[in-house]
Write a protein that holds these residues in place. Structure first.
Motif, short mmCIF file in Angstrom:
data_model
loop_
_atom_site.label_atom_id
_atom_site.label_comp_id
_atom_site.label_asym_id
_atom_site.label_seq_id
_atom_site.Cartn_x
_atom_site.Cartn_y
_atom_site.Cartn_z
N ALA A 234 21.39 52.05 40.55
CA ALA A 234 20.69 53.29 40.90
C ALA A 234 19.90 53.86 39.73
O ALA A 234 18.77 54.31 39.89
N GLU A 235 20.50 53.85 38.53
CA GLU A 235 19.86 54.54 37.42
C GLU A 235 18.95 53.65 36.59
O GLU A 235 18.01 54.13 35.95
N TYR A 236 19.22 52.33 36.55
CA TYR A 236 18.46 51.47 35.65
C TYR A 236 17.81 50.28 36.34
O TYR A 236 17.13 49.49 35.70
N GLY A 237 18.07 50.09 37.65
CA GLY A 237 17.54 48.93 38.35
C GLY A 237 18.11 47.62 37.83
O GLY A 237 17.45 46.58 37.85
N ILE A 238 19.35 47.68 37.35
CA ILE A 238 20.00 46.46 36.82
C ILE A 238 21.04 45.98 37.84
O ILE A 238 21.78 46.78 38.42
N THR A 239 21.08 44.66 38.06
CA THR A 239 22.07 44.09 38.97
C THR A 239 23.26 43.60 38.17
O THR A 239 23.10 42.80 37.24
N LEU A 240 24.45 44.09 38.51
CA LEU A 240 25.66 43.64 37.83
C LEU A 240 26.36 42.60 38.71
O LEU A 240 26.77 42.90 39.82
N ASN A 241 26.47 41.37 38.20
CA ASN A 241 27.20 40.34 38.93
C ASN A 241 28.60 40.25 38.36
O ASN A 241 28.79 39.81 37.22
N SER A 242 29.58 40.68 39.15
CA SER A 242 30.97 40.62 38.70
C SER A 242 31.50 39.20 38.88
O SER A 242 31.44 38.63 39.97
N VAL A 243 31.96 38.57 37.79
CA VAL A 243 32.52 37.21 37.86
C VAL A 243 33.98 37.29 37.43
O VAL A 243 34.29 37.25 36.24
N PRO A 244 34.91 37.42 38.40
CA PRO A 244 36.32 37.54 38.03
C PRO A 244 36.86 36.21 37.52
O PRO A 244 36.59 35.16 38.11
N VAL A 245 37.60 36.21 36.40
CA VAL A 245 38.23 35.00 35.86
C VAL A 245 39.70 35.27 35.63
O VAL A 245 40.14 36.41 35.57
N ALA A 246 40.47 34.17 35.49
CA ALA A 246 41.91 34.32 35.27
C ALA A 246 42.20 34.58 33.80
O ALA A 246 43.14 35.27 33.45
N ASP A 247 41.38 34.02 32.92
CA ASP A 247 41.70 34.07 31.50
C ASP A 247 40.40 34.02 30.70
O ASP A 247 39.58 33.11 30.90
N ALA A 248 40.22 34.99 29.81
CA ALA A 248 38.99 35.05 29.03
C ALA A 248 38.81 33.79 28.17
O ALA A 248 37.69 33.45 27.80
N ALA A 249 39.91 33.09 27.87
CA ALA A 249 39.82 31.89 27.04
C ALA A 249 38.90 30.85 27.69
O ALA A 249 38.19 30.10 27.01
N GLU A 250 38.89 30.82 29.04
CA GLU A 250 38.01 29.89 29.76
C GLU A 250 36.55 30.18 29.46
O GLU A 250 35.73 29.27 29.32
N VAL A 251 36.23 31.46 29.39
CA VAL A 251 34.85 31.87 29.17
C VAL A 251 34.43 31.55 27.73
O VAL A 251 33.31 31.11 27.47
#
Lengths: 408, 271
Positions: free
Chosen positions: A70-87
């Protein structure tokens, strides 16, 4: 999960990214914020975050994602993961194949070991944090914010939430619990059998032992940074002496320690011990609501501080949407978002903003949030927060306790 | 007349056994290097844990054998309510160990029901006055758990063995003038010995490898070897994972060294 992520990354790196215009982070540092917001417009932010909680996922998608759109015209894609270590592994693989400006990840929820690895491997975008307007309310002189499990943050990530250790007592049977580690040690000797702690390597028991370790070392300041054998030896000898001295005054004369924090909580619930503790004070309120603890239970921090850790968001070095990711971080850190998140009905996560810097009016709004009578106010607790140590310190203390206290 | 099954009929069972046990063992051996053995074998905690696990297994299998034998002798009599008792014995076999262990905690701990009963009767003034039956250095809670949980198993194995020829032999002994105790001592018990030993070998092996019950009812030191191995496996320091496998192999070796001779002897002794 991991092979799939890496395969996606490899394919992504082969195709030519069209919107790589804000991949150059250096050009953004110190820029006028209005200009960064302009560059961010229409950008997409792939936010990789731990996805194990529906409440948290909903907050990210609806509250944060909604505002960004709404405020910035930015699309946030939420990518749920089990463990940040994977990322972390994914970004490291991207770097290996030479993907330096078209990475898959724009933002990641991170702390501790994973941050240490990303910083050490040069996988983090650093040095831009002061550019964010919301950063004005962050107290970087607070060691528990400026250090992520003992690793200096140095502008490589933006604080998001806090967790902090707290003690609990039943105000009906123990009106005035000891308020610092020195007083606690005296209290233990004056009240035999009324205290114990879970034996490390139990996570919570290990945190308790670190409080005594800090007390013996004269504070955590000297222990920050990489493991130092000489400093460890000096503080450890004092710590084991203290813990062995109180041992005969513990529950069952210290011949036995609980092995889990759940067991300690049971002892407390059954009145066998007078104090308990947890890394998350909200647990005490939940135990009262469940009828496990009497509603006269109150929780509190220590006058010499309790250990807290902060978790952060980080932009990888190869994010192609750094401007949009910075805007997302600014929204996550904004007082509106931090206030919404602190409401137990939304999430109940403690804010990382400094109430002193926020000013009386804002602080009053945080104070006015609905609060469980058994749960100490996170803001009150945060005023006296101690930083966590690096992982090798923690491992050494756990091994030392087992050899010098647990087996003697 | 029994005929031996053809070898091919055993093949599926053999494949599963060889594939799962043998494959697992081979993978485990492959993960452990000399450095891991060098870290595990000189560690006094590992040997204390092995000793503790052996003690739990020995004490609980002996206790379960005695209780199971008594239970079997009781259940072969006819008395009012025998079916109810038999049903309860069979039902207790179906309870998961972790559930029974938590139940033991409610019953035996210093703030458990027995302690509360002692307090209500004026025998104790505080939880600490009640003897420490759980989380104690001798593993009493763990041993009582296994005795309670495995005695019905032993009893069922013995009841199955207490049919057929053994009944005729007992009747013959009694008709030749043996007393109740004499017939039990000289006829019943020797005839039951292989079944009792076999059931005990199983309870011993089971208690030796147990993780969840020592975790719930045990103390911080000594710990059972499977608990110690899991701690090493879950350590943030990933180099400790192969050490956990080494501990598991050590336990497997100890179990094999103790139980295989007994099993061979049993197999040879059975007609």
């Amino acid at each position: 999960m991991r092979p799939l992520l890496i395969a996606t990354a490899l394919v992504g790196s082969l195709s030519l990214h069209a919107q790589a215009e804000t991949a150059d982070g250096a050009a953004l540092i110190g820029q006028d914020w209005a200009k960064i917001a302009e560059m961010a417009k229409g950008g997409e932010v792939n936010f990789f975050h731990w996805g194990g909680s529906d409440t948290i996922n909903r907050y990210i998608v609806e509250n944060i994602g909604g505002r960004l759109q709404a405020e910035y015209g930015i699309t946030l894609n939420s990518v749920p993961v089990a463990d940040a270590a994977e990322v972390v592994a994914l970004i490291a693989a991207e770097k290996q194949v030479g993907n330096v400006d078209a990475g898959t990840v724009d933002l990641i929820w991170i702390n501790g070991e994973n941050f240490k690895a990303m910083k050490a491997e040069g996988l983090a975008f650093c040095g831009y944090v002061e550019t964010l307007p919301a950063n004005a309310l962050v107290d970087w002189t607070d060691a528990s914010i400026a250090h992520d499990f003992g690793v200096p943050v140095e502008g490589c990530e933006v604080p998001w939430n806090r967790a902090q250790f707290a003690f609990a007592h039943d105000s009906a049977t123990l009106a005035e619990p000891p308020q610092d580690i020195a007083a606690l040690l005296d209290w233990i000797k004056a009240n035999p059998g009324q205290f114990t702690y879970p034996a490390p390597p139990d996570f919570t028991g290990s945190v308790f032992v670190r409080h005594v370790f800090y007390h013996a070392a004269g504070g955590p300041a000297a222990l920050m940074g990489p493991f130092d054998q000489a400093k460890y030896d000096a503080a450890a000898a004092k710590t084991w002496a203290i813990l062995n001295e109180i041992e005969p005054f513990l529950w069952r004369q210290g011949k036995t320690y609980p092995t889990t924090v759940a067991q300690l909580n049971d002892l407390f619930a059954n009145g066998e011990v007078a104090l308990t503790f947890n890394y998350d004070a909200a647990q005490f309120g939940q135990a009262v609501d469940a009828g496990i603890y009497p509603d006269t239970v109150r929780s509190y921090g220590l006058a010499d501080g309790t250990i807290g850790n902060t978790n952060y968001t980080l932009i990888p070095f190869n994010s192609p949407n750094k401007a949009a990711a910075m805007v997302a971080q600014d929204v996550l850190l904004s007082w509106e978002a931090q206030l919404a998140k602190a409401d137990p009905a939304v999430w109940g996560a403690a804010t990382v903003l400094s109430m002193d810097q926020a000013g009386a009016e804002l602080a009053a709004q945080f104070q006015a949030l609905p609060q469980h009578p058994s749960v100490v106010s996170p803001n009150e607790l945060a005023e006296l927060a101690l930083p966590e140590l690096q992982a090798d310190w923690i491992a050494a203390i756990e091994r030392g306790w087992i050899a010098e206290v647990g087996q003697k | 007349m029994r005929t031996a099954p053809p070898l091919w009929a055993l093949l599926p069972a053999l494949l599963v056994l060889a594939g799962l046990s043998g494959g697992g063992l081979a993978l485990a051996l492959g993960r452990v290097g000399w450095a891991d053995w060098a870290a595990v074998l000189p560690d006094g905690r590992v040997w204390a844990a092995l000793g503790f696990s052996l003690w739990i297994a020995l004490a609980s299998s002996l206790l379960a054998a005695v209780l199971g034998l008594a239970l079997a002798m009781l259940l072969r009599q006819s008395f009012r309510g025998r079916r109810v008792v038999g049903g309860m014995v069979a039902a207790s076999l179906t309870l998961p160990h972790a559930v029974v262990a938590v139940g033991m905690l409610f019953l035996l701990s210093q703030s458990g029901w027995l302690s509360r009963l002692a307090f209500a009767l004026g025998l104790t003034d505080a939880p600490a006055d009640f003897p420490a039956l759980t989380h104690d250095g001798w593993g009493l809670g763990i041993i009582l758990h296994y005795a309670w949980k495995e005695a019905p198993f032993v009893a069922l194995v013995l009841l199955a063995a207490l049919r057929g020829r053994i009944v005729e032999q007992e009747q013959a002994a009694r008709s030749l003038g043996a007393g109740a105790w004499g017939a039990f001592r000289h006829v019943t018990l020797p005839a039951l010995a292989p079944a009792l030993l076999g059931a005990s070998v199983i309870t011993f092996g089971f208690a030796l490898g147990a993780y969840e019950v020592p975790l719930i009812l045990g103390t911080h030191d000594p710990q059972a070897l499977p608990v110690l191995a899991w701690q090493a496996f879950a350590d943030a320091d990933l180099t400790r994972q192969p050490q956990a496998v080494a501990m598991a192999l050590l336990l497997t070796g100890a179990a094999a060294a103790l139980l295989l001779p007994l099993l061979f002897w049993l197999a040879r002794g059975t007609p």
